[in-house]
Write an enzyme that holds these catalytic residues in place. Structure first.
Site, short mmCIF file in Angstrom:
data_model
loop_
_atom_site.label_atom_id
_atom_site.label_comp_id
_atom_site.label_asym_id
_atom_site.label_seq_id
_atom_site.Cartn_x
_atom_site.Cartn_y
_atom_site.Cartn_z
N SER A 120 0.86 -1.19 0.00
CA SER A 120 0.00 0.00 0.00
C SER A 120 0.89 1.23 0.00
O SER A 120 0.80 2.08 0.89
CB SER A 120 -0.92 -0.01 1.22
OG SER A 120 -1.80 1.10 1.18
N TYR A 172 -4.76 3.05 -9.14
CA TYR A 172 -5.64 4.20 -9.38
C TYR A 172 -5.98 4.27 -10.87
O TYR A 172 -5.12 3.96 -11.72
CB TYR A 172 -4.96 5.49 -8.90
CG TYR A 172 -5.82 6.71 -9.02
CD1 TYR A 172 -7.13 6.71 -8.53
CD2 TYR A 172 -5.35 7.87 -9.64
CE1 TYR A 172 -7.93 7.82 -8.66
CE2 TYR A 172 -6.15 9.00 -9.76
CZ TYR A 172 -7.44 8.96 -9.27
OH TYR A 172 -8.24 10.06 -9.39
N TYR A 182 -2.33 13.96 -12.28
CA TYR A 182 -1.68 12.79 -11.68
C TYR A 182 -0.44 12.50 -12.51
O TYR A 182 -0.41 11.61 -13.34
CB TYR A 182 -2.66 11.61 -11.69
CG TYR A 182 -2.29 10.45 -10.79
CD1 TYR A 182 -2.45 10.54 -9.40
CD2 TYR A 182 -1.81 9.26 -11.31
CE1 TYR A 182 -2.14 9.48 -8.58
CE2 TYR A 182 -1.50 8.19 -10.48
CZ TYR A 182 -1.67 8.31 -9.12
OH TYR A 182 -1.36 7.24 -8.30
P1 NAI Z 1 -0.52 6.91 2.51
O1 NAI Z 1 0.29 8.14 2.61
O2 NAI Z 1 -1.30 6.48 3.70
O3 NAI Z 1 0.36 5.65 2.08
C1 NAI Z 1 1.50 5.71 1.27
C2 NAI Z 1 2.63 5.11 2.08
O4 NAI Z 1 3.76 4.84 1.25
C3 NAI Z 1 3.12 6.01 3.20
O5 NAI Z 1 2.97 5.33 4.43
C4 NAI Z 1 4.58 6.24 2.87
O6 NAI Z 1 5.36 6.32 4.03
C5 NAI Z 1 4.89 4.98 2.08
N1 NAI Z 1 6.09 5.03 1.25
C6 NAI Z 1 6.44 5.99 0.35
N2 NAI Z 1 7.62 5.68 -0.23
C7 NAI Z 1 8.02 4.49 0.30
C8 NAI Z 1 9.15 3.66 0.11
N3 NAI Z 1 10.13 3.98 -0.74
N4 NAI Z 1 9.24 2.51 0.84
C9 NAI Z 1 8.27 2.18 1.72
N5 NAI Z 1 7.17 2.93 1.94
C10 NAI Z 1 7.05 4.08 1.24
O7 NAI Z 1 -1.47 7.13 1.26
P2 NAI Z 1 -2.55 6.20 0.53
O8 NAI Z 1 -3.31 7.13 -0.35
O9 NAI Z 1 -3.29 5.37 1.48
O10 NAI Z 1 -1.65 5.29 -0.42
C11 NAI Z 1 -1.66 3.88 -0.40
C12 NAI Z 1 -1.81 3.34 -1.81
O11 NAI Z 1 -3.11 3.66 -2.29
C13 NAI Z 1 -0.82 3.91 -2.81
O12 NAI Z 1 -0.39 2.89 -3.70
C14 NAI Z 1 -1.67 4.93 -3.57
O13 NAI Z 1 -1.18 5.19 -4.86
C15 NAI Z 1 -2.98 4.17 -3.60
N6 NAI Z 1 -4.16 4.95 -3.98
C16 NAI Z 1 -4.50 6.09 -3.29
C17 NAI Z 1 -5.62 6.82 -3.64
C18 NAI Z 1 -6.01 8.04 -2.87
O14 NAI Z 1 -6.85 8.81 -3.35
N7 NAI Z 1 -5.47 8.27 -1.69
C19 NAI Z 1 -6.48 6.41 -4.77
C20 NAI Z 1 -6.07 5.18 -5.40
C21 NAI Z 1 -4.94 4.51 -5.02
#
Ligand code: NAI
Length: 286
Positions: A120, A172, A182
């Site tokens: 995630s 996404y 994006y």
């Molecule tokens: P979030 O900020 O809660 O999660 C993203 C996480 O990735 C963070 O905890 C961050 O510390 C971690 N991260 C970043 N670079 C990293 C690395 N090199 N190694 C390990 N961890 C790393 O945000 P969210 O939105 O919950 O994101 C989770 C997933 O959901 C992502 O793949 C995002 O693209 C996807 N997503 C999010 C949407 C939204 O509107 N928030 C919509 C559709 C998909």
């Protein structure tokens, strides 16, 4: 026997990773986390100080516990891959074993085999730039953190997954439709992630007997999404145009994840499953 889960990409209680952890904890799974190294200190101190206690509450009144919390940086596979400037960076200096292979070895040592693997996480340093203005470096960084990281995780965690286990990632719709804003190669990274979901479903299905799916989620105001800059517009747009007219809750995506990761979905693999209030099905804004 309770299932064991490893979830990469939790650094607070606002994102999809946390909601997936919670849905799995409700279902009785033991949860371990991989937390991005620069976010680890604040996550652990917030956890210790009770900042997440309200969000940790499960339906039986107990608080969700994490069996282990590991430092992780999914852009590095082995210690040899970590460049000197990162190694000596003050946020990394104290962390050990944060590359994907070391993290898998630590999980194996502490927990033994696992049943569930969750990716995630995403990162695109140039996400606010249109693709047409994205540098090679920015594009490759987005692919490394957001797409290859999943390949790397299955490579290293696959061997410690029990047969019948399952993995998911989050994607996404910008992978398949034009979502202006994006940028930075993030749309490309999600397209790769979805294609890899199919190929890896076959390869890891045959090799380890596990399933691989991805959830195409609607907009959520997580920390990562706020960094992109137009999340509030996306949420408004979705509310106005989706078949189900409500704001998407992280919990709803957590529930879809729990289904896909459970034996209820034993025949589902290689799929992109939408959890977006149905917005993907619309052809015309209303
Ligand atoms: P979030 O900020 O809660 O999660 C993203 C996480 O990735 C963070 O905890 C961050 O510390 C971690 N991260 C970043 N670079 C990293 C690395 N090199 N190694 C390990 N961890 C790393 O945000 P969210 O939105 O919950 O994101 C989770 C997933 O959901 C992502 O793949 C995002 O693209 C996807 N997503 C999010 C949407 C939204 O509107 N928030 C919509 C559709 C998909």
């Amino acid at each position: 026997r309770g299932k064991k889960a490893f979830i990469a990409g939790v650094a607070d209680d606002q994102g999809f990773g946390w909601a997936i952890a919670k849905a799995l904890a409700e279902a009785g799974a033991e949860i371990s986390l991989g937390v991005w190294v620069p976010a680890l200190n604040i996550f652990e101190s917030s956890l210790r100080r009770g900042k997440f206690d309200e969000s940790r509450k499960l339906s039986n009144g107990s608080l969700m516990e994490f069996a282990h919390v590991y430092p992780m940086d999914a852009v590095f596979d082995t210690p040899e891959d970590v460049p000197e400037d990162i190694r000596s960076n003050k946020r990394y200096a104290a962390a050990t074993g944060f590359t994907v292979s070391e993290c898998a070895a630590n999980v194996k040592a502490d927990t033994g085999n696992i049943d569930i693997l969750v990716h995630s996480l995403a990162n695109g340093p140039e996400v606010t730039k249109p693709l047409l203005e994205t540098s090679r470096k920015g594009y490759l960084a987005a692919m490394s953190a957001s797409s290859y990281s999943f390949v790397a995780m299955l490579q290293r965690f696959g061997p410690l997954m029990n047969k019948g286990g399952a993995s998911i990632s989050l994607t996404y719709i910008a992978s398949e439709r034009i979502i202006p804003g994006y940028g930075g190669g993030m749309s490309s990274a999600k397209a790769a992630l979805e294609s890899d979901t199919r190929v890896l479903a076959f390869e890891a299905g045959r090799k380890y007997g596990i399933r691989v799916n991805t959830i195409s989620a609607g907009p959520l105001g997580s920390r990562a999404a706020k960094a992109i800059g137009f999340i509030d517009d996306m949420i408004r747009y979705s509310y106005a145009n989706a078949p189900v007219q409500k704001e998407l809750e992280a919990r709803e995506v957590g529930n879809v994840a729990a289904f896909l990761l459970s034996p209820l979905a034993s025949a589902v693999t290689g799929s992109v499953i939408y959890a977006d209030n149905g917005l993907n099905a619309m052809g015309l804004a209303v």
